[in-house]
Motif scaffolding. Structure first.
Motif, PDB file in Angstrom:
ATOM      1  N   GLY A  48     -48.726  14.969  26.050  1.00 57.44           N
ATOM      2  CA  GLY A  48     -47.586  14.499  25.287  1.00 57.44           C
ATOM      3  C   GLY A  48     -46.430  14.205  26.236  1.00 57.44           C
ATOM      4  N   TYR A  49     -45.262  14.757  25.958  1.00 55.47           N
ATOM      5  CA  TYR A  49     -44.110  14.515  26.805  1.00 55.47           C
ATOM      6  C   TYR A  49     -43.756  15.696  27.698  1.00 55.47           C
ATOM      7  CZ  TYR A  49     -42.073  16.381  22.455  1.00 55.47           C
ATOM      8  OH  TYR A  49     -41.802  17.121  21.330  1.00 55.47           O
ATOM      9  N   VAL A  50     -44.742  16.555  27.993  1.00 52.61           N
ATOM     10  CA  VAL A  50     -44.590  17.625  28.972  1.00 52.61           C
ATOM     11  C   VAL A  50     -45.765  17.573  29.927  1.00 52.61           C
ATOM     12  CG1 VAL A  50     -43.281  19.079  27.380  1.00 52.61           C
ATOM     13  CG2 VAL A  50     -45.761  19.361  27.559  1.00 52.61           C
ATOM     14  N   PRO A  51     -45.578  18.023  31.175  1.00 55.01           N
ATOM     15  CA  PRO A  51     -46.712  18.044  32.095  1.00 55.01           C
ATOM     16  C   PRO A  51     -47.776  19.044  31.662  1.00 55.01           C
ATOM     17  CG  PRO A  51     -44.610  18.223  33.266  1.00 55.01           C
ATOM     18  CD  PRO A  51     -44.324  18.446  31.811  1.00 55.01           C
ATOM     19  N   TRP A  52     -49.011  18.739  31.979  1.00 54.17           N
ATOM     20  CA  TRP A  52     -50.101  19.665  31.721  1.00 54.17           C
ATOM     21  C   TRP A  52     -50.063  20.795  32.739  1.00 54.17           C
ATOM     22  CZ3 TRP A  52     -54.360  20.817  34.893  1.00 54.17           C
ATOM     23  CH2 TRP A  52     -55.330  21.617  34.286  1.00 54.17           C
ATOM     24  N   ASN A  53     -50.140  22.031  32.264  1.00 53.49           N
ATOM     25  CA  ASN A  53     -50.259  23.224  33.102  1.00 53.49           C
ATOM     26  C   ASN A  53     -49.149  23.283  34.153  1.00 53.49           C
ATOM     27  OD1 ASN A  53     -51.264  25.591  34.129  1.00 53.49           O
ATOM     28  ND2 ASN A  53     -53.013  24.646  35.169  1.00 53.49           N
ATOM     29  N   ILE A  54     -47.921  23.566  33.702  1.00 53.62           N
ATOM     30  CA  ILE A  54     -46.759  23.578  34.587  1.00 53.62           C
ATOM     31  C   ILE A  54     -46.901  24.662  35.654  1.00 53.62           C
ATOM     32  CG2 ILE A  54     -44.284  24.046  34.707  1.00 53.62           C
ATOM     33  CD1 ILE A  54     -44.087  22.737  31.916  1.00 53.62           C
ATOM     34  N   GLY A  55     -46.622  24.276  36.899  1.00 49.02           N
ATOM     35  CA  GLY A  55     -46.706  25.210  38.008  1.00 49.02           C
ATOM     36  C   GLY A  55     -45.390  25.514  38.690  1.00 49.02           C
ATOM     37  N   SER A  56     -44.399  24.621  38.582  1.00 57.13           N
ATOM     38  CA  SER A  56     -43.130  24.790  39.288  1.00 57.13           C
ATOM     39  C   SER A  56     -41.982  24.317  38.421  1.00 57.13           C
ATOM     40  CB  SER A  56     -43.123  24.002  40.602  1.00 57.13           C
ATOM     41  OG  SER A  56     -44.173  24.399  41.459  1.00 57.13           O
ATOM     42  N   TRP A  57     -40.850  25.009  38.521  1.00 48.34           N
ATOM     43  CA  TRP A  57     -39.615  24.663  37.816  1.00 48.34           C
ATOM     44  C   TRP A  57     -38.463  24.524  38.796  1.00 48.34           C
ATOM     45  CZ3 TRP A  57     -39.115  23.745  32.611  1.00 48.34           C
ATOM     46  CH2 TRP A  57     -40.149  24.179  31.771  1.00 48.34           C
ATOM     47  N   GLY A  58     -37.547  23.625  38.477  1.00 48.99           N
ATOM     48  CA  GLY A  58     -36.287  23.585  39.180  1.00 48.99           C
ATOM     49  C   GLY A  58     -35.312  24.572  38.579  1.00 48.99           C
ATOM     50  N   GLN A  59     -34.110  24.649  39.174  1.00 47.89           N
ATOM     51  CA  GLN A  59     -33.116  25.632  38.743  1.00 47.89           C
ATOM     52  C   GLN A  59     -32.219  25.138  37.615  1.00 47.89           C
ATOM     53  OE1 GLN A  59     -32.645  23.637  41.348  1.00 47.89           O
ATOM     54  NE2 GLN A  59     -30.650  22.784  40.720  1.00 47.89           N
ATOM     55  N   GLY A  60     -32.231  23.857  37.353  1.00 54.19           N
ATOM     56  CA  GLY A  60     -31.461  23.288  36.270  1.00 54.19           C
ATOM     57  C   GLY A  60     -30.149  22.670  36.716  1.00 54.19           C
ATOM     58  N   THR A  61     -29.686  21.689  35.956  1.00 55.10           N
ATOM     59  CA  THR A  61     -28.388  21.067  36.168  1.00 55.10           C
ATOM     60  C   THR A  61     -27.725  20.855  34.811  1.00 55.10           C
ATOM     61  OG1 THR A  61     -27.228  19.224  37.250  1.00 55.10           O
ATOM     62  CG2 THR A  61     -29.324  18.705  36.180  1.00 55.10           C
ATOM     63  N   GLN A  62     -26.438  21.158  34.727  1.00 58.30           N
ATOM     64  CA  GLN A  62     -25.722  21.114  33.456  1.00 58.30           C
ATOM     65  C   GLN A  62     -25.301  19.694  33.117  1.00 58.30           C
ATOM     66  OE1 GLN A  62     -24.741  23.788  31.201  1.00 58.30           O
ATOM     67  NE2 GLN A  62     -24.303  21.977  29.933  1.00 58.30           N
ATOM     68  N   VAL A  63     -25.587  19.294  31.891  1.00 61.38           N
ATOM     69  CA  VAL A  63     -25.105  18.034  31.337  1.00 61.38           C
ATOM     70  C   VAL A  63     -24.246  18.362  30.120  1.00 61.38           C
ATOM     71  CG1 VAL A  63     -25.730  15.877  30.186  1.00 61.38           C
ATOM     72  CG2 VAL A  63     -27.039  16.670  32.166  1.00 61.38           C
ATOM     73  N   THR A  64     -23.003  17.926  30.143  1.00 63.87           N
ATOM     74  CA  THR A  64     -22.090  18.155  29.034  1.00 63.87           C
ATOM     75  C   THR A  64     -21.568  16.815  28.544  1.00 63.87           C
ATOM     76  OG1 THR A  64     -21.425  20.304  29.931  1.00 63.87           O
ATOM     77  CG2 THR A  64     -20.003  19.315  28.265  1.00 63.87           C
ATOM     78  N   VAL A  65     -21.775  16.535  27.268  1.00 61.77           N
ATOM     79  CA  VAL A  65     -21.322  15.290  26.650  1.00 61.77           C
ATOM     80  C   VAL A  65     -20.217  15.647  25.669  1.00 61.77           C
ATOM     81  CG1 VAL A  65     -21.979  13.217  25.404  1.00 61.77           C
ATOM     82  CG2 VAL A  65     -23.643  14.363  26.885  1.00 61.77           C
ATOM     83  N   SER A  66     -19.002  15.267  26.006  1.00 60.61           N
ATOM     84  CA  SER A  66     -17.852  15.659  25.201  1.00 60.61           C
ATOM     85  C   SER A  66     -16.694  14.728  25.487  1.00 60.61           C
ATOM     86  CB  SER A  66     -17.443  17.099  25.507  1.00 60.61           C
ATOM     87  OG  SER A  66     -16.279  17.471  24.786  1.00 60.61           O
ATOM     88  N   SER A  67     -15.870  14.500  24.467  1.00 56.92           N
ATOM     89  CA  SER A  67     -14.643  13.742  24.638  1.00 56.92           C
ATOM     90  C   SER A  67     -13.468  14.654  24.920  1.00 56.92           C
ATOM     91  CB  SER A  67     -14.365  12.891  23.401  1.00 56.92           C
ATOM     92  OG  SER A  67     -14.235  13.700  22.244  1.00 56.92           O
TER      93      SER A  67
END
Length: 125
Positions: free
Chosen positions: A106-125
């Motif tokens: 689907g829209y995720v990888p099969w059998n995830i082996g590694s993750w990143g640490q993340g980055t913040q996205v903020t949508v605001s006026s």
């Protein structure tokens, strides 16, 4: 072990755009499907998009179809997520993740082996 680092997050107004990048090291990223996930406050982490190892197949969650585009540059070991027409509900920490194989489930990888640490996205006026 594949190491992933996200970048490109920030604060943007509704209707604006951001381009996230996921840089891989420690292995050749072209061997693996790469996906983007996000986690908003009070919600579980959800899949956003996935791209196969070759870049030939891409999949998106319904919530982002037509607005987000995933791509990869295997020569640079980089996967990008172009986010357009951003909405407040897109606010989240965005993570990239690598599967252990070449394909998406689907829209995720099969059998995830590694993750990143993340980055913040903020949508605001």
């Amino acid at each position: 072990q594949l190491h992933l680092v996200e970048s490109g997050g920030g604060l943007v107004q509704p209707g604006g755009s951001l381009r996230l990048s996921c840089a891989a090291s420690g292995d050749a990223s072209n061997y693996y499907a790469i996906g983007w996930f996000r986690q908003a406050p009070g919600k579980e982490r959800e899949g956003v998009s996935c791209i196969s190892s070759s870049g030939g197949r891409t999949n998106y969650a319904d919530s982002v179809k037509g607005r987000f585009t995933i791509s990869r540059d295997n020569a640079k070991n980089t996967v990008n997520l172009q986010m357009n027409s951003l909405k407040s509900e897109d606010t989240a920490v965005y993570y990239c993740a690598a599967g252990r194989g070449a394909v998406c489930s689907g829209y995720v990888p099969w059998n995830i082996g590694s993750w990143g640490q993340g980055t913040q996205v903020t949508v605001s006026s």
